[in-house]
Design an enzyme around this catalytic site. Sequence first.
Site, PDB file in Angstrom:
ATOM      1  CB  SER A 151      -0.866   0.026   1.259  1.00 22.84           C
ATOM      2  OG  SER A 151      -1.478   1.292   1.415  1.00 22.84           O
ATOM      3  CE1 TYR A 164      -4.186  -2.060   4.933  1.00 21.72           C
ATOM      4  CE2 TYR A 164      -3.113  -0.004   4.294  1.00 21.72           C
ATOM      5  CZ  TYR A 164      -3.804  -1.156   3.954  1.00 21.72           C
ATOM      6  OH  TYR A 164      -4.094  -1.410   2.633  1.00 21.72           O
ATOM      7  CE  LYS A 168      -1.637  -3.853   3.025  1.00 20.35           C
ATOM      8  NZ  LYS A 168      -1.909  -5.034   2.195  1.00 20.35           N
TER       9      LYS A 168
HETATM   10  N1  LIG Z   1      -8.589  -0.364  -1.754  1.00 23.33           N
HETATM   11  C1  LIG Z   1      -7.500   0.364  -1.592  1.00 23.33           C
HETATM   12  O1  LIG Z   1      -7.515   1.586  -1.765  1.00 23.33           O
HETATM   13  C2  LIG Z   1      -6.201  -0.293  -1.231  1.00 23.33           C
HETATM   14  C3  LIG Z   1      -5.071   0.521  -1.191  1.00 23.33           C
HETATM   15  C4  LIG Z   1      -3.844  -0.043  -0.880  1.00 23.33           C
HETATM   16  C5  LIG Z   1      -3.748  -1.396  -0.628  1.00 23.33           C
HETATM   17  N2  LIG Z   1      -4.871  -2.167  -0.654  1.00 23.33           N
HETATM   18  C6  LIG Z   1      -4.700  -3.584  -0.347  1.00 23.33           C
HETATM   19  O2  LIG Z   1      -5.231  -4.351  -1.395  1.00 23.33           O
HETATM   20  C7  LIG Z   1      -5.706  -5.597  -0.896  1.00 23.33           C
HETATM   21  C8  LIG Z   1      -7.152  -5.787  -1.312  1.00 23.33           C
HETATM   22  O3  LIG Z   1      -7.911  -4.700  -0.804  1.00 23.33           O
HETATM   23  P1  LIG Z   1      -9.389  -4.383  -1.317  1.00 23.33           P
HETATM   24  O4  LIG Z   1      -9.527  -2.918  -1.343  1.00 23.33           O
HETATM   25  O5  LIG Z   1      -9.721  -5.188  -2.497  1.00 23.33           O
HETATM   26  O6  LIG Z   1     -10.192  -4.902  -0.033  1.00 23.33           O
HETATM   27  P2  LIG Z   1     -11.676  -5.477   0.114  1.00 23.33           P
HETATM   28  O7  LIG Z   1     -12.534  -4.988  -0.988  1.00 23.33           O
HETATM   29  O8  LIG Z   1     -12.045  -5.214   1.523  1.00 23.33           O
HETATM   30  O9  LIG Z   1     -11.449  -7.058  -0.089  1.00 23.33           O
HETATM   31  C9  LIG Z   1     -10.618  -7.719   0.818  1.00 23.33           C
HETATM   32  C10 LIG Z   1     -10.418  -9.131   0.332  1.00 23.33           C
HETATM   33  O10 LIG Z   1      -9.524  -9.778   1.253  1.00 23.33           O
HETATM   34  C11 LIG Z   1     -10.151 -10.938   1.756  1.00 23.33           C
HETATM   35  N3  LIG Z   1      -9.736 -11.191   3.130  1.00 23.33           N
HETATM   36  C12 LIG Z   1      -9.763 -10.350   4.189  1.00 23.33           C
HETATM   37  N4  LIG Z   1      -9.319 -10.976   5.279  1.00 23.33           N
HETATM   38  C13 LIG Z   1      -9.012 -12.239   4.903  1.00 23.33           C
HETATM   39  C14 LIG Z   1      -8.504 -13.370   5.592  1.00 23.33           C
HETATM   40  N5  LIG Z   1      -8.230 -13.318   6.895  1.00 23.33           N
HETATM   41  N6  LIG Z   1      -8.298 -14.516   4.874  1.00 23.33           N
HETATM   42  C15 LIG Z   1      -8.581 -14.588   3.554  1.00 23.33           C
HETATM   43  N7  LIG Z   1      -9.072 -13.537   2.864  1.00 23.33           N
HETATM   44  C16 LIG Z   1      -9.280 -12.382   3.536  1.00 23.33           C
HETATM   45  C17 LIG Z   1     -11.633 -10.706   1.639  1.00 23.33           C
HETATM   46  O11 LIG Z   1     -12.263 -11.952   1.578  1.00 23.33           O
HETATM   47  P3  LIG Z   1     -13.728 -12.274   2.209  1.00 23.33           P
HETATM   48  O12 LIG Z   1     -14.637 -11.157   1.842  1.00 23.33           O
HETATM   49  O13 LIG Z   1     -14.049 -13.582   1.556  1.00 23.33           O
HETATM   50  O14 LIG Z   1     -13.534 -12.409   3.679  1.00 23.33           O
HETATM   51  C18 LIG Z   1     -11.705  -9.929   0.324  1.00 23.33           C
HETATM   52  O15 LIG Z   1     -11.689 -10.816  -0.782  1.00 23.33           O
HETATM   53  C19 LIG Z   1      -5.514  -5.539   0.633  1.00 23.33           C
HETATM   54  O16 LIG Z   1      -4.295  -6.161   0.983  1.00 23.33           O
HETATM   55  C20 LIG Z   1      -5.420  -4.043   0.894  1.00 23.33           C
HETATM   56  O17 LIG Z   1      -4.705  -3.762   2.068  1.00 23.33           O
HETATM   57  C21 LIG Z   1      -6.092  -1.649  -0.945  1.00 23.33           C
END
Ligand SMILES: NC(=O)c1ccc[n+]([C@@H]2O[C@H](COP(=O)([O-])OP(=O)(O)OC[C@H]3O[C@@H](n4cnc5c(N)ncnc54)[C@H](OP(=O)(O)O)[C@@H]3O)[C@@H](O)[C@H]2O)c1
Length: 253
Positions: A151, A164, A168
């Site tokens: 991130s 977080y 990260k």
């Molecule tokens: N969105 C952003 O702006 C952003 C920015 C920087 C980094 N990121 C990173 O990108 C990644 C994806 O984020 P996102 O925005 O797509 O998040 P999201 O929409 O909240 O989706 C999170 C995903 O992670 C899964 N997950 C969460 N906890 C888990 C666990 N303990 N075991 C297995 N699966 C788990 C969820 O699965 P279930 O729903 O099946 O539980 C879901 O598929 C994360 O690592 C996040 O930190 C996101």
Amino acid sequence: MSELGSAPAWPPAGCALVTGGSRGIGAAIARALAQEGWPVAVNYNGSAQAAAEVVSAIEAAGGRAVALQGDVADPQVPELVFAQAEERLGVPVLALVNNAGITRDNLAPSLTDEEWDAVIATNLTGAFRFTRRALKGMMRARVGRIVNIASVSALRANPGQANYAAAKAGLVQFTRTVAVEVARRGVTVNAVAPGFIATDMTSELIGPDLLAAIPARRAGNVEEVAACVRFLVSRQASYVTGAVLTVDGGLGA
Ligand SMILES: NC(=O)c1ccc[n+]([C@@H]2O[C@H](COP(=O)([O-])OP(=O)(O)OC[C@H]3O[C@@H](n4cnc5c(N)ncnc54)[C@H](OP(=O)(O)O)[C@@H]3O)[C@@H](O)[C@H]2O)c1
């Protein structure tokens, strides 16, 4: 003959595993890797229906995928998920995307042990255990791709995200260290550091003030992150390792 010229067919005879592939960025990565010809194991934790829909969409487009439940913070889960992926898809995992992640935001003076531990266990320790398990087969095959979803918070302070950011930033340096350990075995290990991407995780955060701080003046979309992962998993990225690719509309520049 050049490295690319002498390379075997791609993808190699293996499958891709995407943790947290049921929603958001992970679902887009699973679809993108399937388009590249990878059979894909879609890991999820709570969202069984969403994971099944990702699998259906991949199959409808002519690809192969399976949905595999497992909490990445559970120490037993990597072995179970790898065994199921390799049995059901019939080939070893040769591409791993550590994408599963959570936030438990709070200012440091109020941050609880539970909030700290949950984020470290899911975002950092989970990625470590999946990587350790993946390296066995990849080093044997002398080919592999690991991409860790970090991130911009790893690189730039964001108040309320000490847990977080620590996870990260740890993931970024973990990525670089493992990359140099395994580079001569044909395995690349890279990180992608998204900025603000429109997903469930950020749905309550993205507003006018935040958008004004992003040079591109908009949130990113999940396909823009998946495109970078698709490149890092490709044969063409064979000499890219230990890199951190920001996908953030200039936020961290
Ligand atoms: N969105 C952003 O702006 C952003 C920015 C920087 C980094 N990121 C990173 O990108 C990644 C994806 O984020 P996102 O925005 O797509 O998040 P999201 O929409 O909240 O989706 C999170 C995903 O992670 C899964 N997950 C969460 N906890 C888990 C666990 N303990 N075991 C297995 N699966 C788990 C969820 O699965 P279930 O729903 O099946 O539980 C879901 O598929 C994360 O690592 C996040 O930190 C996101």
